[in-house]
Design a protein around this motif. Structure first.
Motif, mmCIF file in Angstrom:
data_model
loop_
_atom_site.group_PDB
_atom_site.id
_atom_site.type_symbol
_atom_site.label_atom_id
_atom_site.label_comp_id
_atom_site.label_asym_id
_atom_site.label_seq_id
_atom_site.Cartn_x
_atom_site.Cartn_y
_atom_site.Cartn_z
ATOM 1 N N UNK A 1 0.859 -1.178 0.000
ATOM 2 C CA UNK A 1 0.000 0.000 0.000
ATOM 3 C C UNK A 1 0.893 1.225 0.000
ATOM 4 N N UNK A 2 0.860 1.950 -1.128
ATOM 5 C CA UNK A 2 1.592 3.206 -1.249
ATOM 6 C C UNK A 2 0.653 4.353 -0.889
ATOM 7 N N UNK A 3 1.223 5.386 -0.281
ATOM 8 C CA UNK A 3 0.393 6.495 0.206
ATOM 9 C C UNK A 3 1.206 7.788 0.164
ATOM 10 N N UNK A 4 0.549 8.873 -0.120
ATOM 11 C CA UNK A 4 1.263 10.149 -0.054
ATOM 12 C C UNK A 4 1.682 10.390 1.389
ATOM 13 N N UNK A 5 2.828 11.028 1.547
ATOM 14 C CA UNK A 5 3.312 11.307 2.900
ATOM 15 C C UNK A 5 2.307 12.157 3.664
ATOM 16 N N UNK A 6 1.699 13.128 2.996
ATOM 17 C CA UNK A 6 0.706 13.976 3.657
ATOM 18 C C UNK A 6 -0.439 13.145 4.221
ATOM 19 N N UNK A 7 -0.938 12.199 3.429
ATOM 20 C CA UNK A 7 -2.034 11.339 3.870
ATOM 21 C C UNK A 7 -1.614 10.460 5.038
ATOM 22 N N UNK A 8 -0.411 9.876 4.933
ATOM 23 C CA UNK A 8 0.068 8.983 5.994
ATOM 24 C C UNK A 8 0.244 9.729 7.314
ATOM 25 N N UNK A 9 0.822 10.923 7.252
ATOM 26 C CA UNK A 9 1.029 11.707 8.473
ATOM 27 C C UNK A 9 -0.307 12.151 9.072
ATOM 28 N N UNK A 10 -1.245 12.525 8.214
ATOM 29 C CA UNK A 10 -2.554 12.960 8.704
ATOM 30 C C UNK A 10 -3.284 11.824 9.409
ATOM 31 N N UNK A 11 -3.061 10.594 8.958
ATOM 32 C CA UNK A 11 -3.726 9.448 9.572
ATOM 33 C C UNK A 11 -2.955 8.900 10.762
ATOM 34 N N UNK A 12 -1.721 9.358 10.930
ATOM 35 C CA UNK A 12 -0.879 8.797 11.978
ATOM 36 C C UNK A 12 -0.442 7.379 11.656
ATOM 37 N N UNK A 13 -0.305 7.078 10.368
ATOM 38 C CA UNK A 13 0.054 5.725 9.943
ATOM 39 C C UNK A 13 1.524 5.418 10.207
ATOM 40 N N UNK A 14 1.804 4.161 10.465
ATOM 41 C CA UNK A 14 3.190 3.711 10.598
ATOM 42 C C UNK A 14 3.794 3.622 9.206
ATOM 43 N N UNK A 15 4.957 4.224 9.013
ATOM 44 C CA UNK A 15 5.597 4.273 7.699
ATOM 45 C C UNK A 15 6.704 3.229 7.636
ATOM 46 N N UNK A 16 6.621 2.347 6.637
ATOM 47 C CA UNK A 16 7.557 1.240 6.509
ATOM 48 C C UNK A 16 8.759 1.583 5.637
ATOM 49 N N UNK A 17 8.653 2.629 4.858
ATOM 50 C CA UNK A 17 9.733 3.034 3.973
ATOM 51 C C UNK A 17 9.217 4.027 2.957
ATOM 52 N N UNK A 18 10.123 4.580 2.160
ATOM 53 C CA UNK A 18 9.749 5.577 1.171
ATOM 54 C C UNK A 18 10.231 5.155 -0.212
ATOM 55 N N UNK A 19 9.367 5.321 -1.215
ATOM 56 C CA UNK A 19 9.753 5.097 -2.602
ATOM 57 C C UNK A 19 10.296 6.422 -3.124
ATOM 58 N N UNK A 20 11.513 6.415 -3.652
ATOM 59 C CA UNK A 20 12.122 7.694 -4.060
ATOM 60 C C UNK A 20 12.512 7.743 -5.527
#
Length: 410
Positions: free
Chosen positions: A241-260
């Motif tokens: 599940x890929x997600x915009x950083x803004x969306x993930x931070x707004x939801x308080x989601x745990x971030x497993x890594x970043x696609x760059x």
């Protein structure tokens, strides 16, 4: 325009090492082989390879009958893995059905078991009278994507790349671009395939399937090893599940890594033989997309399927671009080659390694083939705080794909 940062907030897997991403990582960490001798393969006359990686039996009734009646095994794998990824990420139902979640899930072809079922019946008397209407939905090239979308109620964009062994990385790359451009907030991305005897036969016909270890299935495949004798086909599904950083931070989601960074390129030099220069160009383009230099890469998860031409070409390309420094390993020795699913499953494992400050070696690599370029082949578990990783996928037909991932930094 300003591009959005894209992170991974959930993963799901069905693999020869078990059901779920946790079972995948547990098997890898325990150095377990997912390869076994498959007696069903003996029914194909002339087939030399009798080994494969099979997903442990799944109860299809985990999926509502309304949806599963149009699903073959690979769509079942994709649906269960997608449920797992969404659950891990804590995505609410209203978000799934709200239109800002899309998906990009591919397979090599439609269900080979369903093709066999159809033609076994049809060729008896060339009659369509016994053919079930749901059969078509199992053999569509976009079967996995459509079935997952229907089962979950996804209303966002839907894509279904079919690039054989490059599919897994391509789907994640395309999802990454969709979110970075602001077209979706979230994307379920990955690949799935089911193993049919003719899958193995296809590789055997082109002299690319392992057969000398039929009585020692855990000893094959052997990427980069001088005693390798080919690919071991497997099956499964990997979903991220890929997600915009803004969306993930707004939801308080745990971030497993970043696609760059991402690149997928064509190698027109030969439809079956890989060209090191084309592979290096693909990795270089992915690095440029990420704004990174080769010396900033800490680990490469190689495609490396244990074929002579593929292993040598990829090692030469890695050496040409990165030199002998960067640790390199392939996970095919644990999992076999899950075709369209391989890149996504291995990417999940790569993120798991970065999270654990641990790099896993190439299983069954005992004596490095001297024809491979002198890169830093991992032959034992290594504890290291790797930050940036490259994930490669290359397919017959000259389709190359490379993805750059890193630990998440604020």
């Amino acid at each position: 325009m300003s591009l959005k940062r894209v992170v991974v907030t959930g993963v799901g897997a069905m693999s020869p090492l078990g059901h779920g991403a946790s079972e995948l990582m547990a098997g890898l960490l325990q150095d377990r082989s997912g390869i076994s001798r498959v007696e069903e393969l003996r029914k194909v006359q002339g087939l030399r390879s009798l080994v494969a990686g099979l997903v442990p039996p799944v109860d299809p009734k985990l999926i509502d009958r309304k949806f599963r009646r149009s699903m073959s095994p690979m769509s079942i794998y994709a649906t269960l893995a997608s449920h797992e990824a969404l659950a891990q990420a804590g995505v609410p139902e209203e978000t799934i059905s709200g239109g800002r979640l899309g998906l990009c899930i591919g397979s090599t072809i439609g269900s080979p078991f369903t093709y066999e079922e159809f033609f076994s019946d049809y060729l008896k008397d060339f009659s369509l009278e016994r053919i079930k209407s749901t059969m078509f939905f199992k053999i569509m090239s976009h079967s996995c994507a459509s079935n997952v979308a229907q089962a979950l109620g996804v209303k966002g964009r839907i894509m279904a790349p079919a690039a054989a062994c490059a599919t897994g990385v391509q789907t994640v790359g395309l999802g990454f671009e969709a979110i970075a451009l602001g077209k979706q907030d979230m994307m379920l991305c990955g690949g799935a395939d089911e193993l049919h005897p003719l899958t193995v036969a296809t590789f055997d016909i082109i002299s690319a399937a392992s057969f000398r270890y039929n009585d020692q299935p855990a000893s094959t495949p052997r990427p980069f090893d001088k005693d390798r004798d080919g690919t071991v086909c497997s099956e499964g599904c990997g979903i991220l599940l890929l997600e915009s950083l803004d969306s993930a931070l707004a939801r308080g989601a745990r971030i497993l890594g970043e696609i760059v960074g991402f690149a997928t390129t064509s190698d027109p030099t030969n439809i079956s033989n890989p060209d090191p220069a084309a592979i290096a160009a693909c990795m270089r383009t992915a690095l440029e997309d990420a704004g990174l230099r080769p010396e900033q890469v800490d680990y490469i998860n190689a495609h490396a399927t244990a074929t002579e031409l593929g292993d040598i070409a990829e090692s030469v390309a890695i050496h040409d671009l990165f030199g002998p420094r960067v640790p390199v390993s392939s996970l095919k020795g644990f999992l076999g080659h899950a075709l369209a699913a391989s890149g996504a499953i291995e990417l999940i494992a790569t993120l798991g390694m970065l999270e654990r400050n641990l790099l896993l070696p190439t299983r069954n690599l005992e004596t490095i083939d001297p024809r491979c370029a002198p890169v830093n082949f991992l032959r034992e578990r290594t504890e290291v705080a790797a930050d940036v990783a490259v994930k490669n996928n290359f397919a017959l037909g000259g389709v190359n794909a490379s993805l750059i991932v890193r630990r998440f930094h604020d």
